[in-house]
Enzyme design. Structure first.
Site, PDB file in Angstrom:
ATOM      1  N   CYS A 187      -7.130  -3.246  -1.422  1.00 40.06           N
ATOM      2  CA  CYS A 187      -7.491  -1.824  -1.493  1.00 40.06           C
ATOM      3  C   CYS A 187      -8.141  -1.474  -2.823  1.00 40.06           C
ATOM      4  O   CYS A 187      -9.042  -0.632  -2.884  1.00 40.06           O
ATOM      5  CB  CYS A 187      -6.265  -0.955  -1.264  1.00 40.06           C
ATOM      6  SG  CYS A 187      -4.878  -1.294  -2.370  1.00 40.06           S
ATOM      7  N   ASN A 234      -9.514   6.106   3.545  1.00 38.30           N
ATOM      8  CA  ASN A 234      -8.654   4.934   3.463  1.00 38.30           C
ATOM      9  C   ASN A 234      -9.447   3.697   3.890  1.00 38.30           C
ATOM     10  O   ASN A 234     -10.593   3.812   4.340  1.00 38.30           O
ATOM     11  CB  ASN A 234      -7.421   5.132   4.359  1.00 38.30           C
ATOM     12  CG  ASN A 234      -6.224   4.342   3.895  1.00 38.30           C
ATOM     13  OD1 ASN A 234      -6.335   3.456   3.043  1.00 38.30           O
ATOM     14  ND2 ASN A 234      -5.065   4.635   4.444  1.00 38.30           N
ATOM     15  N   HIS A 271      -1.424   2.024  -3.965  1.00 37.93           N
ATOM     16  CA  HIS A 271      -2.555   1.928  -3.039  1.00 37.93           C
ATOM     17  C   HIS A 271      -3.764   2.654  -3.622  1.00 37.93           C
ATOM     18  O   HIS A 271      -3.643   3.749  -4.169  1.00 37.93           O
ATOM     19  CB  HIS A 271      -2.175   2.545  -1.698  1.00 37.93           C
ATOM     20  CG  HIS A 271      -3.206   2.403  -0.633  1.00 37.93           C
ATOM     21  ND1 HIS A 271      -3.819   1.206  -0.329  1.00 37.93           N
ATOM     22  CD2 HIS A 271      -3.749   3.319   0.219  1.00 37.93           C
ATOM     23  CE1 HIS A 271      -4.670   1.391   0.665  1.00 37.93           C
ATOM     24  NE2 HIS A 271      -4.649   2.667   1.006  1.00 37.93           N
TER      25      HIS A 271
END
EC number: 3.4.22.1
Length: 339
Positions: free
Chosen positions: A108, A298, A278
């Site tokens: 990520c 995302n 994240h």
């Protein structure tokens, strides 16, 4: 006296840690609990029959890592709108609306970076350079400066690598777009699907400094560079001003298991255990039913959340969302000969 204060602090911390109930991350109990709270968002099932190790690996950002130099504040000099969406502001830049998939890899930190870099390259060339910057190149070739590849990394290292070494182009898995497309396949969040199962066992691919067959120019000639990279202060106005003037940024925050169930509305942590750090891309802000939010993309594919996007509470550094903002400016002079 000071022992009493320490004891009180510990008791308060323990009480705070147990304020919110704990559920299995994939349970219907968690979803039902959230939806009964009359909170600011709605929960639903995004993941079916996946390993918990996979869910934890999705959160591959090391929070509180190395910091980039801060940039000069300019938020007070800009009149900012109540609502802003980079997809609408720069509609000639298609990457802003794109959702990628990191697969079974804690990458990520790399995706948040290359997505924002792709957007900014288009924005700062007035739409003349539309490129999908390669997550593969960053993930596999940055090395220890960025952390440990699929096992987690630093957003600051990603942006620094862009300015120092550059990044080639590369689209999503099996797209054959650009020099180095992503080589880790998407995995199946849902029961009946064609993708491979999601596990927490993905290894970092090796660094490959040559483009896929049939692509030109060469790896070295395909590099896109940043002019500068920096951190943005946790001032809400400075973050908004940065997005408004220069384009989407990379942010990072602490994920709790209830975030995995997000479907719509403005996310606010309600229940569940911490999963990890994240990184995501923040592309705007607004107010929904009186609740201020950040609009973010995302990297868990289109099946997750609101077609891959989500909103999260703005202005309270919720889950640390305003603490680790990084960004940079592309080196546009490298494109002058193309215009």
């Amino acid at each position: 006296m000071w022992w009493s204060l320490i004891l009180l602090s510990c008791l308060l911390a323990l009480t705070s840690a147990h304020d919110k109930p704990s559920f299995h991350p994939l349970s219907d109990d968690l979803i039902n609990y959230i939806n009964k709270q009359n909170t600011t968002w709605q929960a639903g099932r995004n993941f079916y029959n996946v390993d918990i190790s996979y869910l934890k690996k999705l959160c591959g950002t090391v929070l509180g890592g190395p910091k980039l130099p801060g940039r000069v504040a300019f938020g007070e000099d800009i009149d900012l709108p109540e609502t802003f969406d980079a997809r609408e502001q720069w509609s000639n830049c298609p990457t802003i609306g794109q959702i990628r998939d990191q697969g079974s890899c804690g990458s990520c930190w790399a995706f948040g970076a290359v997505e924002a870099i792709s957007d900014r390259t288009c924005i700062h060339t007035n739409g003349r350079v539309n490129v999908e910057v390669s997550a593969e190149d960053l993930l596999t070739c940055c090395g220890i400066q960025c952390g440990d590849g699929c096992n987690g990394g630093y957003p600051s290292g990603a942006w620094s690598f862009w300015t120092k070494k550059g990044l080639v182009s590369g689209g999503v898995y099996n797209s054959h777009v650009g020099c180095l497309p992503y080589t880790i396949p998407p995995c199946e969040h849902h029961v009946n699907g064609s993708r491979p199962p999601c596990t927490g066992e993905g290894d970092t691919p090796r660094c490959n400094k040559s483009c896929e067959a049939g692509y030109s120019p060469s790896y070295k000639e395909d590099k896109h560079f940043g002019y500068t990279s920096y951190s943005v202060s946790n001032s809400v106005k400075e973050i908004m001003a940065e997005i408004y003037k220069n384009g989407p940024v990379e942010g990072a925050f602490t994920v709790f298991s209830d975030f995995l169930t997000y479907k719509s509305g403005v996310y606010k942590h309600e229940a569940g255990d911490m999963m990890g750090g994240h990184a995501i891309r923040i592309l705007g802000w607004g107010v929904e039913n009186g609740v201020p939010y950040w609009l973010a993309a995302n990297s868990w594919n289109l099946d997750w959340g609101d077609n891959g996007f989500f909103k999260i509470l703005r202005g309270e550094n919720h889950c640390g969302i305003e603490s680790e903002i990084v960004a940079g400016i592309p080196r546009t002079d490298q494109y002058w000969g193309r215009f």
